[in-house]
Design a protein around this motif. Structure first.
Motif: not given
Length: 300
Positions: A55-75
């Motif tokens: 469950r923590q993996c799921l929470v982390n994925e969306s939070k991390l991707m939001t934090l890392l965006s926008p960046h040309p080499h991050i989905l």
């Protein structure tokens, strides 16, 4: 698994064909009538999550991707929807072929092409590390390309924030690519991503992983030994500059392993994989079996 249309609001994203499948979920191509665009929708069946770590993996994925965006080499993550049964992440749509598929179809990549991929991967990792994020599962299967052929690491389900002092713990990763300090059960930092990226580079230009075994345990033993070799037959065309960078990235001594930022300044990267003079240097096919890796502690 339920069809994900139940998790997305009508007239928002319409699910189309399935384009991928993971441990807990399925990835669909989807369409947004609002802006006439296509995206990818990762639909996770929450009922298949067995423990708090999942469950923590799921929470982390969306939070991390939001934090890392926008960046040309991050989905990019475009949206997230949740019901009692499902979590749906709407992501930037990339090409169906991963870096793994490219290597598999061509056995190995020419050094200039591999250097271009590595430069983009290292920029993505350097961005993550500046924000105290470690990916922890860098491998060719998790590296995508968009419609302009721009490289983008994906699947941040195993990612984590580094605690104060720059450390995290947990045995996470995929056997061929995991760093030895992870297997030792120690605290570790962003250096694990550099090791994994170095293994990706080795696979790109040699066509096989540097640490091999008939089982996951044998692979782990080879990784723990960390004895990086360049077999004459498989590596006769590999340049001295490429080998130098690989030795600096796939370095068992964490204190001597270079960072992603330092790797970006290496002559092999700066020259685009062309032959360069390094006077101070010390002196094959990737198989389907290689794809069937066993994730040490996989998330989504």
């Amino acid at each position: 698994m339920p069809v994900a249309s139940q998790t997305l609001e009508p007239n928002s994203y319409q699910l189309l064909d399935e384009i991928g499948r993971g441990r807990f979920g399925t990835i669909f191509r989807c369409f947004s009538p609002a802006d006439d665009s296509f995206a990818a929708c990762k639909v996770i069946d929450k009922r298949r999550l067995s423990d708090a770590t999942d469950r923590q993996c799921l929470v982390n994925e969306s939070k991390l991707m939001t934090l890392l965006s926008p960046h040309p080499h991050i989905l990019r993550i475009l949206d997230a929807r949740e019901t009692d049964d499902c979590l749906s992440l709407v992501l930037e749509l990339c090409e169906p072929d991963t870096l793994y598929d490219r290597i598999l179809s061509r056995k190995a990549l020419p050094e200039p092409e591999a250097a271009g991929c590595m430069a983009q991967l290292l920029r993505a990792l350097a961005h993550c590390h500046r924000l105290s994020v470690v990916h922890r599962d860098v491998k060719p299967e998790n590296i995508l390309f968009d419609s302009r052929d721009v490289l983008k690491p994906a699947d941040f389900g195993s990612g984590a924030w580094l605690r104060e002092g720059g450390a995290v713990e947990g045995i996470v990763g995929t056997p061929y690519y995991v760093a030895p300090e992870v297997l030792m059960g120690r605290e570790y930092g962003e250096e694990v991503d550099v090791w994994s990226a170095g293994v990706v580079m080795y696979v790109m230009i040699v066509g096989s992983p540097p640490f091999w075994g008939e089982s996951a345990s044998e692979v782990f033993e080879a990784v723990l030994r960390g004895n990086l070799r360049f077999p004459a037959r498989a590596c006769r065309a590999v340049s001295a500059a490429a080998k130098d960078l690989l030795r600096k990235m796939i370095c068992r001594d964490v204190s001597r392993r270079i960072s992603a930022e330092q790797a970006l300044r290496h002559p092999w990267i700066l020259s685009g994989g062309e032959t360069v003079d390094l006077p101070d240097l010390k002196g094959s096919c990737i198989s389907q079996k290689h794809k069937e890796t066993v994730t040490v502690e996989s998330c989504v």
